[in-house]
Design an enzyme around this catalytic site. Structure first.
Site, PDB file in Angstrom:
ATOM      1  N   ASP A   1       0.821  -1.211   0.000  1.00  0.00           N
ATOM      2  CA  ASP A   1       0.000   0.000   0.000  1.00  0.00           C
ATOM      3  C   ASP A   1       0.851   1.256   0.000  1.00  0.00           C
ATOM      4  O   ASP A   1       2.045   1.236   0.293  1.00  0.00           O
ATOM      5  CB  ASP A   1      -0.962   0.003   1.190  1.00  0.00           C
TER       6      ASP A   1
ATOM      7  N   GLU B   1       0.214  -1.126   5.738  1.00  0.00           N
ATOM      8  CA  GLU B   1       1.274  -0.602   6.608  1.00  0.00           C
ATOM      9  C   GLU B   1       1.097   0.882   6.871  1.00  0.00           C
ATOM     10  O   GLU B   1       1.380   1.366   7.975  1.00  0.00           O
ATOM     11  CB  GLU B   1       2.642  -0.857   5.959  1.00  0.00           C
ATOM     12  N   GLU B   2       0.636   1.619   5.863  1.00  0.00           N
ATOM     13  CA  GLU B   2       0.520   3.068   6.008  1.00  0.00           C
ATOM     14  C   GLU B   2      -0.555   3.481   7.015  1.00  0.00           C
ATOM     15  O   GLU B   2      -0.628   4.647   7.407  1.00  0.00           O
ATOM     16  CB  GLU B   2       0.240   3.714   4.648  1.00  0.00           C
TER      17      GLU B   2
END
Length: 516
Positions: free
Chosen positions: A135, A198-199
């Site tokens: 992502d 992850e973001e």
């Protein structure tokens, strides 16, 4: 008639001289005998090598196509599932050996993350884990010179969101493992994890991958995820390129401050109101930063190993922080970047109060973000804030917190660190490079994997100048074609170098790996 020095004073001066000479001797000996944290015995990676991965037009096209999938994460649980599904299908189709080899087990986790297990010949060797994420953060096309999801090629650079955070690692790993499976028989088993959120804290992707691995009982020799980079100008006083390997990650805490008082009309204000009370509290926090922790964390290793690149008088200082620490700390505190390395930082990110220009607000709120040094804890930072504010009218509430990560080993006997270090030297050290342990100040998915290894490292195979750092999560993110060619070669050589049983083994050499 000349006067004589009293015998007692003369004796004291003699003892002082002896003490000074002894101290001088200790300083010089420590400077000349400090531990070196690396073995630079591996041959550099060059285009003439038999196992050099030449990144051809096909590899570039695969990377650019991967960048065109707008796999944007907006908030926890809010990400583009259609784009994620499309990039996964593209990966499966583009890397057929990885997805069909009898050595490989792979699966989708939580629908949009990928987990691979590559079986090595020697099952006595502890496996390792390579991580990256699919992502990206949002991008405003109006601010960019090129479409953020167009992957345009201009003057030797590919411009796209995710070019260095973190799809270059995704496709670099994929190119490397595809090449490995076509040409080599790996000795040590390894795993690959590509998270999908992850973001936005990785609470669906990486967290579930980690849980799956924990339940399987696997433990890793080391883990490598995104992190610090290679730069030629981040340290202006060092002529060589510098690479930092993150051996720890700062903790994180968001605190809400709130002041409540009786409101009223602005025509008859009291001596204090909620805004003034809260402004004073915030001012005290900013004027009294958290103490320097120099000497207690990984910055010691960074400074002591940096010493070899500095003039000898500075080497003496850096090699003897037990004595010169306060001076170095004061100097580092003058730079926001250096200060952030040695202490917990405080940033006021939001301030809300008032509803009308002639009404005294009954409440005011501020949000304060801390990035916590590895030598402190969440509770210590919260208590320090409370003491500094010292006002019972200010209520404090922790909205989110995460403890700092443990410091992973970076000594001469630490397999993971030394293997990463040697591989960096192979790829970027042909003309000299300084490789140092460092502290990663942002957040990664490794927070979910802390139970799976004591040796977790954060390094991204990106070559960035200081001015390029603002492109990450910013405008005109890009990667050079030269740098992208280095990425799969970094991961491939990391795989090869990880196949040895121990550091210094005779097999720690290119020629020792069995070909098909």
């Amino acid at each position: 008639m000349a006067s004589r020095c009293p015998s007692g004073l003369s004796r004291c001066l003699s003892l002082a001289a002896v003490a000074f000479l002894l101290l001088f001797f200790v300083l010089i000996v420590r400077t000349l005998t400090r531990e070196r944290l690396g073995f630079d015995t591996l041959a550099p990676c060059t285009r003439d090598d038999r196992d050099f991965i030449a990144v051809d037009d096909g590899a570039i096209d695969r990377f650019r196509q991967g960048l065109r999938f707008a796999t944007v994460s907006i908030d926890e649980g809010q990400y583009d599932t259609e784009a994620l599904d499309r990039i996964i299908q593209f990966i499966i189709q583009s890397y057929p050996v990885l997805h069909s080899s009898s050595r490989v087990k792979w699966q989708r986790v939580a629908n949009y993350s990928l987990l691979y297990q590559i079986k090595g010949e020697n099952q006595n060797l502890k496996p390792y884990l390579m991580m990256a994420h699919l992502d990206v953060v949002p991008a405003d096309a109006d601010e960019w010179d090129f479409p953020p999801f167009g992957a345009d090629l201009h003057d030797g650079f590919i411009y796209a969101r995710g070019a260095v955070d973190n799809k270059h690692a995704v496709f670099g790993i994929l190119e490397a493992v595809e090449y490995l499976l076509k040409n080599k028989i790996p000795q040590r088993s390894f795993y690959i994890s590509f998270g999908h959120d992850e973001e936005v804290m990785g609470s669906h992707g990486a967290k579930n991958v980690a849980k799956l691995l924990e339940d399987s009982g696997v433990q890793f020799e080391y883990i490598i995820d995104e992190g610090l980079v290679v730069s030629t100008k981040v340290l202006s006083f060092v002529a060589k390129p510098t690479a930092f390997i993150g051996v720890s990650e700062k903790g994180y805490m968001t605190v809400k401050l709130r002041a409540n008082v009786t409101g009223g009309h602005a025509s008859v204000p009291g001596r204090e109101n909620s805004i003034g009370i809260l402004a004073n509290a915030v001012s005290r926090m900013l004027d009294t930063p958290h103490p320097s922790m120099l000497g207690t964390g990984p910055e010691v290793g960074m400074l002591e190993n940096l010493a070899a690149e500095l003039p000898f008088p500075v080497q003496v200082i850096m090699s003897n922080l037990w004595l010169f620490g306060p001076i170095v700390s004061r100097l580092m505190s003058m730079s926001p970047l250096m200060s952030a390395i040695i202490r917990t930082t405080t940033a006021v990110t939001m301030f809300n109060a008032g509803v009308k220009d002639n009404v005294l607000p009954s409440s005011a709120e501020a949000i304060v973000n801390h990035r916590i040094h590895p030598s402190q804890s969440v509770s210590e930072v919260f208590e320090y804030d409370r003491r500094i504010i010292n006002d019972d009218r200010v209520q404090m509430e922790t909205l989110y917190s995460m403890e700092p990560h443990p410091v992973s080993g970076f000594g001469s006997d630490d397999f993971g660190y030394q293997t990463i270090r040697s591989t960096i030297n192979q790829i970027w050290g042909q003309n000299g490079i300084v490789i140092l342990p460092g502290l990663f100040m942002a957040a990664t998915d490794t927070k979910h994997f802390l139970k799976l290894s004591k040796n977790i490292y954060r390094f991204a195979p990106s070559v960035l100048e200081l001015e390029d750092l603002k492109r990450i999560h910013g405008v005109n993110e890009r990667i050079s074609l030269q740098n992208y060619e280095e990425v799969p070669n970094f991961y491939y050589h990391l795989m090869i170098n990880s196949d040895v049983e121990s550091l210094g083994s005779d097999t720690h050499d290119k020629s020792s790996h069995e070909d098909f």
